[in-house]
Design a protein around this motif. Structure first.
Motif, mmCIF file in Angstrom:
data_model
loop_
_atom_site.group_PDB
_atom_site.id
_atom_site.type_symbol
_atom_site.label_atom_id
_atom_site.label_comp_id
_atom_site.label_asym_id
_atom_site.label_seq_id
_atom_site.Cartn_x
_atom_site.Cartn_y
_atom_site.Cartn_z
ATOM 1 N N LYS A 166 0.601 -1.237 0.170
ATOM 2 C CA LYS A 166 0.180 -0.017 -0.057
ATOM 3 C C LYS A 166 0.860 1.241 -0.052
ATOM 4 N N ASP A 169 0.579 2.672 -3.274
ATOM 5 C CA ASP A 169 -0.666 2.640 -4.039
ATOM 6 C C ASP A 169 -1.032 4.216 -4.348
ATOM 7 N N THR A 178 -1.639 2.870 6.647
ATOM 8 C CA THR A 178 -0.832 3.361 5.722
ATOM 9 C C THR A 178 -0.251 4.535 6.028
#
Length: 213
Positions: A166, A169, A178
């Motif tokens: 992540k 991402d 995150t």
């Protein structure tokens, strides 16, 4: 890493031992989020890190069910070496203590239940190795908290620093965990007091070396 490749690796490294196998199984049966358990490969790696560093005092932030703590303690070489591990979830205490008591390493492991931010100042110890595997949203705060307690030339191993990928991402709405990992990774990357490397094992392990003064 493919499942086939991981199976190959596990068949070519040291076994985890009967007690750890049972603990891993019971973690998956009785607890939510069993993936938080370090498991065979990471557990053997943690033990090897301890062998290599040869710390006297180890600190763990985030015990969960105790698997990683037992692996860290297993690697201790110094006769006086000990591990202090802190878990904030008091509902896990009975399970953790029952497994620690079954281990021949029981007298080298000290379990503390509560908030690390309140417990750490009361320990009065310097640590040669810190394994950080607690609330990702608070990694930066934990880092600032443990750094003064880390011996010169000591190591911090931070788990989950790639966070299921992540961290890259881009463009997606980030959850608080995150965001915490991203802040931590940036903080460590720009900290001139340390040397650091990220190992892409499982969810990412960052190895941090505190430069001698």
């Amino acid at each position: 890493m493919t499942e086939e490749l991981e199976d190959y690796i596990l068949s070519h490294i040291d076994k985890e031992g009967e007690h750890l196998t049972r603990l891993n199984r019971e973690t998956h049966i009785y607890h939510l989020r069993p993936r938080m358990c370090s498991g065979h490969l990471q557990g053997r790696l943690l033990k090897m890190f301890v062998r290599m560093i040869n710390p006297k005092n180890i600190l763990e932030l985030g015990t969960f069910t105790g698997y990683s703590a037992l692996c860290l303690a297993e690697g201790l070489i110094a006769p006086e070496g000990e591990l202090h591990t802190i878990e904030i979830d008091d509902e896990l205490e009975d399970f953790i203590r029952s497994h620690f008591e079954q281990s021949v390493l029981a007298d080298r492991i000290h379990l503390h239940i509560g908030d690390a931010r309140h417990i750490l100042p009361s320990l009065g110890k310097t640590f040669d190795l810190v394994f950080m595997d607690a609330n990702k949203r608070e990694y930066c705060e934990y880092y600032d908290l443990v750094f003064p307690l880390l011996s010169s030339g000591g190591f911090i191993i931070a788990d989950n620093t790639l966070w299921d990928g992540k961290v890259v991402d881009w463009g997606k709405k980030l959850d608080a965990q995150t965001e915490g990992i991203l802040r931590f990774n940036d903080m460590v990357a720009h900290d001139s007091r340390v040397e650091k490397v990220i190992i892409p094992l499982r969810d990412g392990l960052t190895i941090i070396y505190k430069k001698p003064l």
